[in-house]
Write an enzyme that holds these catalytic residues in place. Structure first.
Site, PDB file in Angstrom:
ATOM      1  N   LYS A  70       0.615  -1.723  -0.113  1.00 23.43           N
ATOM      2  CA  LYS A  70       0.129  -0.119  -0.044  1.00 23.43           C
ATOM      3  C   LYS A  70       1.032   1.374   0.403  1.00 23.43           C
ATOM      4  O   LYS A  70       1.627   1.467   1.143  1.00 23.43           O
ATOM      5  CB  LYS A  70      -1.382  -0.093   1.607  1.00 23.43           C
ATOM      6  N   ARG A 113     -10.799  -1.048   7.287  1.00 22.73           N
ATOM      7  CA  ARG A 113      -9.008  -2.176   8.464  1.00 22.73           C
ATOM      8  C   ARG A 113      -9.191  -1.600   9.400  1.00 22.73           C
ATOM      9  O   ARG A 113      -8.698  -2.329  10.014  1.00 22.73           O
ATOM     10  CB  ARG A 113      -8.674  -2.830   7.237  1.00 22.73           C
ATOM     11  N   GLN A 141     -11.422   8.049  11.112  1.00 25.60           N
ATOM     12  CA  GLN A 141     -11.766   7.203  12.253  1.00 25.60           C
ATOM     13  C   GLN A 141     -12.745   7.035  12.880  1.00 25.60           C
ATOM     14  O   GLN A 141     -13.593   6.311  13.790  1.00 25.60           O
ATOM     15  CB  GLN A 141      -9.716   6.826  12.700  1.00 25.60           C
ATOM     16  N   GLY A 225      -4.800   6.801  16.968  1.00 29.36           N
ATOM     17  CA  GLY A 225      -4.604   7.930  16.513  1.00 29.36           C
ATOM     18  C   GLY A 225      -3.231   8.167  16.553  1.00 29.36           C
ATOM     19  O   GLY A 225      -1.970   8.590  14.999  1.00 29.36           O
ATOM     20  N   ALA A 226      -2.279   7.626  17.344  1.00 28.10           N
ATOM     21  CA  ALA A 226      -0.871   7.506  17.199  1.00 28.10           C
ATOM     22  C   ALA A 226       0.222   6.790  16.048  1.00 28.10           C
ATOM     23  O   ALA A 226      -0.154   5.389  17.019  1.00 28.10           O
ATOM     24  CB  ALA A 226      -0.282   7.168  18.685  1.00 28.10           C
ATOM     25  N   ASP A 227       0.069   6.642  15.471  1.00 30.22           N
ATOM     26  CA  ASP A 227       0.341   6.242  14.083  1.00 30.22           C
ATOM     27  C   ASP A 227       2.151   6.819  13.451  1.00 30.22           C
ATOM     28  O   ASP A 227       1.981   6.375  12.477  1.00 30.22           O
ATOM     29  CB  ASP A 227      -0.260   5.042  13.139  1.00 30.22           C
ATOM     30  N   LYS A 231       3.663  11.197  17.067  1.00 29.79           N
ATOM     31  CA  LYS A 231       2.069  11.233  17.477  1.00 29.79           C
ATOM     32  C   LYS A 231       2.333  10.713  19.289  1.00 29.79           C
ATOM     33  O   LYS A 231       2.476  10.386  19.542  1.00 29.79           O
ATOM     34  CB  LYS A 231       1.489  10.823  16.609  1.00 29.79           C
ATOM     35  N   SER A 299      -2.824   0.544  18.069  1.00 30.40           N
ATOM     36  CA  SER A 299      -2.721   0.222  17.186  1.00 30.40           C
ATOM     37  C   SER A 299      -1.796   1.652  15.962  1.00 30.40           C
ATOM     38  O   SER A 299      -2.010   2.639  15.719  1.00 30.40           O
ATOM     39  CB  SER A 299      -4.536   0.287  16.378  1.00 30.40           C
TER      40      SER A 299
HETATM   41  N1  LIG Z   1      -3.850   2.950  13.837  1.00 32.27           N
HETATM   42  C1  LIG Z   1      -3.826   2.766  12.451  1.00 32.27           C
HETATM   43  O1  LIG Z   1      -3.708   1.563  11.680  1.00 32.27           O
HETATM   44  C2  LIG Z   1      -4.342   3.997  11.636  1.00 32.27           C
HETATM   45  C3  LIG Z   1      -4.937   3.710  10.718  1.00 32.27           C
HETATM   46  C4  LIG Z   1      -5.870   4.610   9.702  1.00 32.27           C
HETATM   47  C5  LIG Z   1      -5.333   5.657  10.872  1.00 32.27           C
HETATM   48  N2  LIG Z   1      -4.450   6.805  11.772  1.00 32.27           N
HETATM   49  C6  LIG Z   1      -5.044   7.861  12.375  1.00 32.27           C
HETATM   50  O2  LIG Z   1      -5.801   8.110  13.077  1.00 32.27           O
HETATM   51  C7  LIG Z   1      -5.508   9.857  13.274  1.00 32.27           C
HETATM   52  C8  LIG Z   1      -7.087  10.069  12.773  1.00 32.27           C
HETATM   53  O3  LIG Z   1      -7.091   9.934  11.113  1.00 32.27           O
HETATM   54  P1  LIG Z   1      -8.505  10.468  10.509  1.00 32.27           P
HETATM   55  O4  LIG Z   1      -8.478  10.054   9.315  1.00 32.27           O
HETATM   56  O5  LIG Z   1      -9.924   9.960  11.451  1.00 32.27           O
HETATM   57  O6  LIG Z   1      -7.955  11.778   9.934  1.00 32.27           O
HETATM   58  P2  LIG Z   1      -9.868  12.553  10.291  1.00 32.27           P
HETATM   59  O7  LIG Z   1      -8.483  13.923   9.795  1.00 32.27           O
HETATM   60  O8  LIG Z   1     -10.641  11.903   9.108  1.00 32.27           O
HETATM   61  O9  LIG Z   1     -10.089  13.256  11.332  1.00 32.27           O
HETATM   62  C9  LIG Z   1      -8.983  13.944  12.732  1.00 32.27           C
HETATM   63  C10 LIG Z   1     -10.132  14.642  13.905  1.00 32.27           C
HETATM   64  O10 LIG Z   1      -8.982  14.784  15.151  1.00 32.27           O
HETATM   65  C11 LIG Z   1      -9.323  16.596  14.897  1.00 32.27           C
HETATM   66  N3  LIG Z   1      -7.789  16.921  15.584  1.00 32.27           N
HETATM   67  C12 LIG Z   1      -6.727  17.242  14.611  1.00 32.27           C
HETATM   68  N4  LIG Z   1      -5.922  17.789  15.280  1.00 32.27           N
HETATM   69  C13 LIG Z   1      -5.826  17.255  16.504  1.00 32.27           C
HETATM   70  C14 LIG Z   1      -5.713  17.725  18.191  1.00 32.27           C
HETATM   71  N5  LIG Z   1      -4.263  18.081  17.835  1.00 32.27           N
HETATM   72  N6  LIG Z   1      -6.268  17.454  19.232  1.00 32.27           N
HETATM   73  C15 LIG Z   1      -7.504  17.015  18.980  1.00 32.27           C
HETATM   74  N7  LIG Z   1      -8.070  16.639  17.946  1.00 32.27           N
HETATM   75  C16 LIG Z   1      -7.672  16.998  16.757  1.00 32.27           C
HETATM   76  C17 LIG Z   1      -9.508  16.957  13.912  1.00 32.27           C
HETATM   77  O11 LIG Z   1     -10.277  18.412  14.116  1.00 32.27           O
HETATM   78  C18 LIG Z   1     -10.466  15.755  12.916  1.00 32.27           C
HETATM   79  O12 LIG Z   1     -11.894  15.841  13.502  1.00 32.27           O
HETATM   80  C19 LIG Z   1      -4.666  10.316  12.783  1.00 32.27           C
HETATM   81  O13 LIG Z   1      -3.549  10.149  13.412  1.00 32.27           O
HETATM   82  C20 LIG Z   1      -4.344   8.666  11.242  1.00 32.27           C
HETATM   83  O14 LIG Z   1      -2.935   8.834  11.012  1.00 32.27           O
HETATM   84  C21 LIG Z   1      -4.486   5.149  12.417  1.00 32.27           C
END
Ligand SMILES: NC(=O)c1ccc[n+]([C@@H]2O[C@H](COP(=O)([O-])OP(=O)(O)OC[C@H]3O[C@@H](n4cnc5c(N)ncnc54)[C@H](O)[C@@H]3O)[C@@H](O)[C@H]2O)c1
Length: 330
Positions: A70, A113, A141, A225-227, A231, A299
């Protein structure tokens, strides 16, 4: 020469229901725990001159006979050009021959996923009667995680907080209509956390948002979120006091996951990590053992999850005759 299927995001959407994604991710974690997955470290490429970055996750799963890669990007000035802030593309190849099988949109696969991962973990780590969910973040997410948890638990209420008021209000309206449950947008992170059975963190934050003192006994936390390096969403003391800290992959999580901070600060050592999630799924390690335990799932997202979910899409698409067939090679 065999043909390759090209699948658009619309095609992928029709081929990946959440219940199938959950099953696929569970199978991927099990294959990983049994040593039947090979995954080199995530490759990260900075394209800072265009305010962009690229992550490449790759590997193979013997059980599915597939190699998958990917390529996912974040190009943060794209909005100025009217383009989305990044893309993801997944390529599947046959493990025995390396012949290409499918090229598909990876954005939707990633979303599903990852939601599925939260559900697989909560199924063995959260209390069976969990009904109140606290969600920190109100983006993609945050939606996926609740859709997936709703497949496993009988949800009664979701409390959502986001840094952006409009985002959390929109989330609350959308998700309550979609799932037909109460989804309350709350004023503080603490309000979302204190009474929740499961806390889900899904922001790109680089500092702790959830504090240790707000976590009651019996809570399960899905730290999603922390990935990436730096983070962080949790007070590292939560990781220290949790009864069971479970990761998707220790190799990945110690560098890019939520546990990176507690390890760096010396609050925990690698030996304090209870298990990789697959070890619990195959019965080598225990999941939740009492209603009092605080459990945590870190995760970071594995190539194996992408391959397993993309495999569902590939199989469904072939069955339904979807997508565009091309001969890539002579
Ligand atoms: N673990 C995994 O497999 C995996 C997979 C996908 C995404 N992620 C991570 O999950 C997180 C969210 O992804 P998403 O696709 O939902 O993103 P997204 O941009 O759709 O949503 C993120 C949300 O967080 C809010 N936000 C932004 N900065 C912030 C901060 N400093 N404090 C609090 N809230 C804040 C935003 O307003 C937004 O609503 C990202 O860090 C992404 O990299 C992890």
């Amino acid at each position: 020469m065999s043909e390759v299927i090209i699948l658009s995001q619309d095609d992928v959407k029709l081929c990946l229901p959440m219940n199938k994604a959950i099953q696929a991710v569970q199978e991927a974690y099990i294959a990983f725990a049994k040593g039947r997955v090979k995954m080199p470290p995530v490759m990260h490429l900075d394209v800072s001159q265009y305010n962009g970055e690229i992550d490449i996750k790759s590997g193979y799963i013997e059980d599915f006979g597939l190699i998958g890669t990917k390529i996912a990007s974040g190009f943060y000035d794209n909005h100025k050009l009217g383009l989305p802030p990044g893309i993801a593309i997944i390529i599947l190849m046959d493990l025995k021959t390396s012949m290409p099988l499918a090229i598909m949109d990876g954005t939707y696969v990633t979303a599903y996923r990852t939601g599925a991962a939260g559900a697989v973990a909560a199924n063995v780590l959260a209390k069976k009667d969990s009904e109140i969910i606290g969600v920190i973040g109100a983006g993609t997410q945050a939606r996926m995680q609740i859709i997936a948890l709703n497949e496993i638990f009988t949800l009664k209420e979701v409390k959502v907080w986001d840094i952006n008021d409009t985002a959390k209000r929109l989330y609350s309206k959308e998700m309550s209509e979609q799932l037909n449950i109460t989804v309350e947008s709350v004023d503080s992170v603490k309000d979302a956390v204190v009474e929740s059975d499961i806390v889900v963190t899904v922001t790109p934050s680089k500092k702790a948002l959830v504090m240790k003192d707000w976590i009651k006994n019996g809570t399960h936390i899905n730290a999603i979120g922390a990935d990436g390096p730096g983070k962080q969403e949790l007070d590292p003391m939560i990781i220290k006091v949790a009864d069971k800290v479970v990761v998707d992959s220790l190799e990945q999580c110690k560098i890019i996951g939520e546990i990176q901070h507690a390890l760096k600060n010396g609050l925990i050592k690698e030996k304090d990590i209870h298990a990789e999630i697959g070890q619990i799924l195959i019965g080598d390690k225990k999941g939740r053992e009492s209603d009092h335990e605080i459990t945590l799932f870190d995760s970071t997202g594995l190539a194996a999850q992408d391959i397993a979910a993309a495999n569902i899409v590939y199989k469904q698409a072939k069955e339904k005759g979807m997508g565009k067939l091309i001969s890539l090679l002579d």
